[in-house]
Design a protein around this motif. Structure first.
Motif, PDB file in Angstrom:
ATOM      1  N   ALA A 139       0.833  -1.206   0.000  1.00 25.95           N
ATOM      2  CA  ALA A 139       0.000   0.000   0.000  1.00 25.95           C
ATOM      3  C   ALA A 139       0.868   1.256   0.000  1.00 25.95           C
ATOM      4  CB  ALA A 139      -0.924  -0.008   1.217  1.00 25.95           C
ATOM      5  N   LEU A 140       1.944   1.241   0.790  1.00 30.95           N
ATOM      6  CA  LEU A 140       2.848   2.394   0.868  1.00 30.95           C
ATOM      7  C   LEU A 140       3.557   2.627  -0.459  1.00 30.95           C
ATOM      8  CD1 LEU A 140       4.027   4.533   2.783  1.00 30.95           C
ATOM      9  CD2 LEU A 140       5.818   2.893   3.389  1.00 30.95           C
ATOM     10  N   VAL A 141       4.032   1.543  -1.080  1.00 32.00           N
ATOM     11  CA  VAL A 141       4.743   1.673  -2.359  1.00 32.00           C
ATOM     12  C   VAL A 141       3.797   2.138  -3.462  1.00 32.00           C
ATOM     13  CG1 VAL A 141       5.965   0.399  -4.161  1.00 32.00           C
ATOM     14  CG2 VAL A 141       6.535   0.018  -1.758  1.00 32.00           C
ATOM     15  N   LEU A 142       2.579   1.599  -3.500  1.00 35.82           N
ATOM     16  CA  LEU A 142       1.605   2.028  -4.507  1.00 35.82           C
ATOM     17  C   LEU A 142       1.248   3.500  -4.337  1.00 35.82           C
ATOM     18  CD1 LEU A 142      -0.823  -1.040  -4.672  1.00 35.82           C
ATOM     19  CD2 LEU A 142       0.707  -0.237  -6.484  1.00 35.82           C
ATOM     20  N   TRP A 143       1.093   3.911  -3.089  1.00 36.87           N
ATOM     21  CA  TRP A 143       0.731   5.305  -2.796  1.00 36.87           C
ATOM     22  C   TRP A 143       1.814   6.269  -3.255  1.00 36.87           C
ATOM     23  CZ3 TRP A 143       2.075   7.981   2.261  1.00 36.87           C
ATOM     24  CH2 TRP A 143       1.563   9.296   2.271  1.00 36.87           C
ATOM     25  N   ARG A 144       3.090   5.885  -3.035  1.00 29.12           N
ATOM     26  CA  ARG A 144       4.197   6.781  -3.341  1.00 29.12           C
ATOM     27  C   ARG A 144       4.968   6.365  -4.592  1.00 29.12           C
ATOM     28  NH1 ARG A 144       3.311  11.245  -1.478  1.00 29.12           N
ATOM     29  NH2 ARG A 144       5.505  11.747  -1.893  1.00 29.12           N
ATOM     30  N   TRP A 145       4.406   5.496  -5.410  1.00 28.36           N
ATOM     31  CA  TRP A 145       5.149   4.931  -6.533  1.00 28.36           C
ATOM     32  C   TRP A 145       5.748   6.007  -7.437  1.00 28.36           C
ATOM     33  CZ3 TRP A 145       7.094   0.363  -8.064  1.00 28.36           C
ATOM     34  CH2 TRP A 145       7.487   0.246  -9.393  1.00 28.36           C
ATOM     35  N   SER A 146       4.931   6.923  -7.907  1.00 33.13           N
ATOM     36  CA  SER A 146       5.408   7.947  -8.834  1.00 33.13           C
ATOM     37  C   SER A 146       6.496   8.812  -8.205  1.00 33.13           C
ATOM     38  CB  SER A 146       4.232   8.818  -9.289  1.00 33.13           C
ATOM     39  OG  SER A 146       4.666   9.822 -10.181  1.00 33.13           O
ATOM     40  N   ALA A 147       6.282   9.223  -6.957  1.00 35.05           N
ATOM     41  CA  ALA A 147       7.263  10.073  -6.278  1.00 35.05           C
ATOM     42  C   ALA A 147       8.558   9.307  -6.009  1.00 35.05           C
ATOM     43  CB  ALA A 147       6.673  10.599  -4.975  1.00 35.05           C
ATOM     44  N   LEU A 148       8.436   8.059  -5.560  1.00 35.86           N
ATOM     45  CA  LEU A 148       9.621   7.242  -5.319  1.00 35.86           C
ATOM     46  C   LEU A 148      10.414   7.029  -6.599  1.00 35.86           C
ATOM     47  CD1 LEU A 148       8.308   4.492  -2.866  1.00 35.86           C
ATOM     48  CD2 LEU A 148      10.235   6.021  -2.442  1.00 35.86           C
ATOM     49  N   LEU A 149       9.707   6.775  -7.684  1.00 37.75           N
ATOM     50  CA  LEU A 149      10.371   6.520  -8.964  1.00 37.75           C
ATOM     51  C   LEU A 149      11.094   7.774  -9.459  1.00 37.75           C
ATOM     52  CD1 LEU A 149      10.758   4.266 -11.021  1.00 37.75           C
ATOM     53  CD2 LEU A 149       8.716   5.079 -12.204  1.00 37.75           C
ATOM     54  N   THR A 150      10.435   8.916  -9.359  1.00 39.29           N
ATOM     55  CA  THR A 150      11.059  10.166  -9.793  1.00 39.29           C
ATOM     56  C   THR A 150      12.283  10.494  -8.957  1.00 39.29           C
ATOM     57  OG1 THR A 150       8.886  11.006 -10.475  1.00 39.29           O
ATOM     58  CG2 THR A 150      10.652  12.608 -10.250  1.00 39.29           C
ATOM     59  N   ALA A 151      12.171  10.331  -7.634  1.00 43.30           N
ATOM     60  CA  ALA A 151      13.298  10.604  -6.746  1.00 43.30           C
ATOM     61  C   ALA A 151      14.447   9.637  -6.971  1.00 43.30           C
ATOM     62  CB  ALA A 151      12.837  10.540  -5.294  1.00 43.30           C
ATOM     63  N   THR A 152      14.122   8.429  -7.408  1.00 44.71           N
ATOM     64  CA  THR A 152      15.159   7.430  -7.680  1.00 44.71           C
ATOM     65  C   THR A 152      15.899   7.723  -8.973  1.00 44.71           C
ATOM     66  OG1 THR A 152      13.952   5.698  -6.487  1.00 44.71           O
ATOM     67  CG2 THR A 152      15.565   4.974  -8.122  1.00 44.71           C
ATOM     68  N   LEU A 153      15.148   8.057 -10.013  1.00 49.95           N
ATOM     69  CA  LEU A 153      15.745   8.247 -11.332  1.00 49.95           C
ATOM     70  C   LEU A 153      16.468   9.584 -11.463  1.00 49.95           C
ATOM     71  CD1 LEU A 153      12.862   6.821 -13.570  1.00 49.95           C
ATOM     72  CD2 LEU A 153      14.926   5.671 -12.778  1.00 49.95           C
ATOM     73  N   ASN A 154      15.894  10.640 -10.851  1.00 50.42           N
ATOM     74  CA  ASN A 154      16.495  11.974 -10.991  1.00 50.42           C
ATOM     75  C   ASN A 154      16.100  12.840  -9.799  1.00 50.42           C
ATOM     76  OD1 ASN A 154      17.314  14.584 -11.792  1.00 50.42           O
ATOM     77  ND2 ASN A 154      17.065  14.061 -13.950  1.00 50.42           N
ATOM     78  N   PRO A 155      16.941  12.888  -8.758  1.00 53.23           N
ATOM     79  CA  PRO A 155      16.612  13.692  -7.572  1.00 53.23           C
ATOM     80  C   PRO A 155      16.402  15.171  -7.885  1.00 53.23           C
ATOM     81  CG  PRO A 155      18.410  12.178  -7.094  1.00 53.23           C
ATOM     82  CD  PRO A 155      18.175  12.118  -8.570  1.00 53.23           C
ATOM     83  N   ASP A 156      17.165  15.713  -8.841  1.00 52.80           N
ATOM     84  CA  ASP A 156      17.011  17.128  -9.195  1.00 52.80           C
ATOM     85  C   ASP A 156      15.642  17.386  -9.824  1.00 52.80           C
ATOM     86  OD1 ASP A 156      19.558  17.709  -8.270  1.00 52.80           O
ATOM     87  OD2 ASP A 156      20.487  17.323 -10.226  1.00 52.80           O
ATOM     88  N   LEU A 157      15.223  16.474 -10.713  1.00 54.39           N
ATOM     89  CA  LEU A 157      13.901  16.599 -11.315  1.00 54.39           C
ATOM     90  C   LEU A 157      12.815  16.471 -10.252  1.00 54.39           C
ATOM     91  CD1 LEU A 157      12.041  16.778 -13.787  1.00 54.39           C
ATOM     92  CD2 LEU A 157      12.281  14.297 -14.062  1.00 54.39           C
ATOM     93  N   ALA A 158      13.028  15.568  -9.304  1.00 55.63           N
ATOM     94  CA  ALA A 158      12.056  15.401  -8.229  1.00 55.63           C
ATOM     95  C   ALA A 158      11.915  16.686  -7.425  1.00 55.63           C
ATOM     96  CB  ALA A 158      12.486  14.246  -7.325  1.00 55.63           C
ATOM     97  N   THR A 159      13.035  17.316  -7.102  1.00 55.77           N
ATOM     98  CA  THR A 159      12.996  18.573  -6.348  1.00 55.77           C
ATOM     99  C   THR A 159      12.279  19.662  -7.139  1.00 55.77           C
ATOM    100  OG1 THR A 159      15.082  18.005  -5.247  1.00 55.77           O
ATOM    101  CG2 THR A 159      14.404  20.314  -5.199  1.00 55.77           C
ATOM    102  N   ALA A 160      12.560  19.737  -8.444  1.00 59.22           N
ATOM    103  CA  ALA A 160      11.903  20.731  -9.296  1.00 59.22           C
ATOM    104  C   ALA A 160      10.400  20.478  -9.406  1.00 59.22           C
ATOM    105  CB  ALA A 160      12.537  20.718 -10.684  1.00 59.22           C
ATOM    106  N   SER A 161      10.002  19.218  -9.230  1.00 58.92           N
ATOM    107  CA  SER A 161       8.578  18.860  -9.318  1.00 58.92           C
ATOM    108  C   SER A 161       7.861  18.976  -7.978  1.00 58.92           C
ATOM    109  CB  SER A 161       8.434  17.430  -9.851  1.00 58.92           C
ATOM    110  OG  SER A 161       9.058  17.294 -11.109  1.00 58.92           O
ATOM    111  N   GLY A 162       8.564  19.448  -6.956  1.00 54.64           N
ATOM    112  CA  GLY A 162       7.946  19.594  -5.640  1.00 54.64           C
ATOM    113  C   GLY A 162       8.017  18.347  -4.782  1.00 54.64           C
ATOM    114  N   ILE A 163       8.857  17.391  -5.182  1.00 59.10           N
ATOM    115  CA  ILE A 163       9.024  16.141  -4.425  1.00 59.10           C
ATOM    116  C   ILE A 163      10.315  16.232  -3.624  1.00 59.10           C
ATOM    117  CG2 ILE A 163       9.347  13.640  -4.603  1.00 59.10           C
ATOM    118  CD1 ILE A 163       7.829  13.793  -7.293  1.00 59.10           C
TER     119      ILE A 163
END
Length: 266
Positions: A139-163
């Protein structure tokens, strides 16, 4: 149905495989295999804590794994090299935990069971803990899947996206600690990382998207758990290591297939 120990063992293996598969993909993507190992080794400290305070093994291992994961996360943001820190923490926590357990008087402890798992001894209570933990992790992984994936692949992009990448790291750490705590009964602390990493690594050659990789890793983990349990029953081998051998075979087959396909295209 749950009176049959093999049914309980099969359900336990499936539950752990379901929880471990998506997390294993993030461990592979983040190249954090040693981080998972250090967290798993800390579970032995949790076992010692549980026995000393007469509390649930699950609660003790969850607490120890979570504290260790948070400690490692905090220290790596300072001047310590990741591989050095993880090497020190992983082996020190395992050694201290083993010594602490061995020094307890009047307590009978099956160290081999905690190190390599004892899936055939899973009780109904253990089964409930495993499936509740697996459900919470999924449930936790499904809830945060998109954010976790973005933070994993590109932390800078995640920060720019508000993550916040640090927040996602904390969520990942929490899910990993829960998985370690529920898996200790099935494969033990020395083999937990194999159940996390190998299904994801075996699924990688077949996957075009992260979601497909997580789904295939889950199928590989479930198949190895059931197949390893069957082979262990037939040939009287240790169940946890047999499950890991099945996973290793799946990884070998997947990469040989990928190699042959590459050769045929050439």
């Amino acid at each position: 149905m749950l009176d049959d120990f093999l049914i309980r063992a099969a359900l336990a293996g499936v539950g752990v495989a379901i929880a471990a598969a998506p997390l294993g993909c993030f461990v592979v993507w983040r190249r954090m295999a040693y981080f998972g190992e250090a967290t798993a080794h800390a579970a032995i400290l949790g076992v010692a804590l549980s026995l000393a305070l007469s509390m649930s093994i699950f609660a003790g291992t969850l607490f120890a794994a979570l504290v260790m994961a948070l400690l490692i996360t905090g220290l790596t943001q300072r001047s310590y090299a990741m591989d050095t820190l993880l090497g020190v923490v992983a082996h020190s926590s395992l050694a201290v935990g083993l010594v602490a357990v061995s020094l307890m008087e009047g307590v009978r402890v099956d160290l081999m069971g905690y190190l390599f798992g004892d899936i055939l001894a899973v009780s109904r209570g253990d089964l409930a803990v495993i499936w509740l933990g697996a459900a919470a992790v999924c449930a936790l992984v499904l809830w945060r899947w998109s954010a976790l994936l973005t933070a994993t692949l590109n932390p800078d992009l995640a920060t720019a996206s508000g993550i916040d990448p640090r927040r996602e790291q904390l969520i990942f750490t929490l899910a990993l600690a829960v998985t370690v705590a529920v898996a200790i009964k099935v494969v033990g602390v020395l083999l937990i990382v194999a159940l996390l990493i190998i299904p994801a690594a075996a699924a990688r050659p077949f996957s075009r998207t992260p979601e497909v990789m997580a789904a295939i890793a889950m199928l590989i983990g479930i198949s190895a758990a059931l197949g390893g349990l069957r082979l262990s029953y037939l040939y009287d081998t240790p169940t946890g290591p047999t499950i890991v051998c099945m996973l290793a075979g799946a990884f070998l087959v997947a990469n040989l297939r990928a190699l042959f396909q590459t050769a045929n295209r050439a």
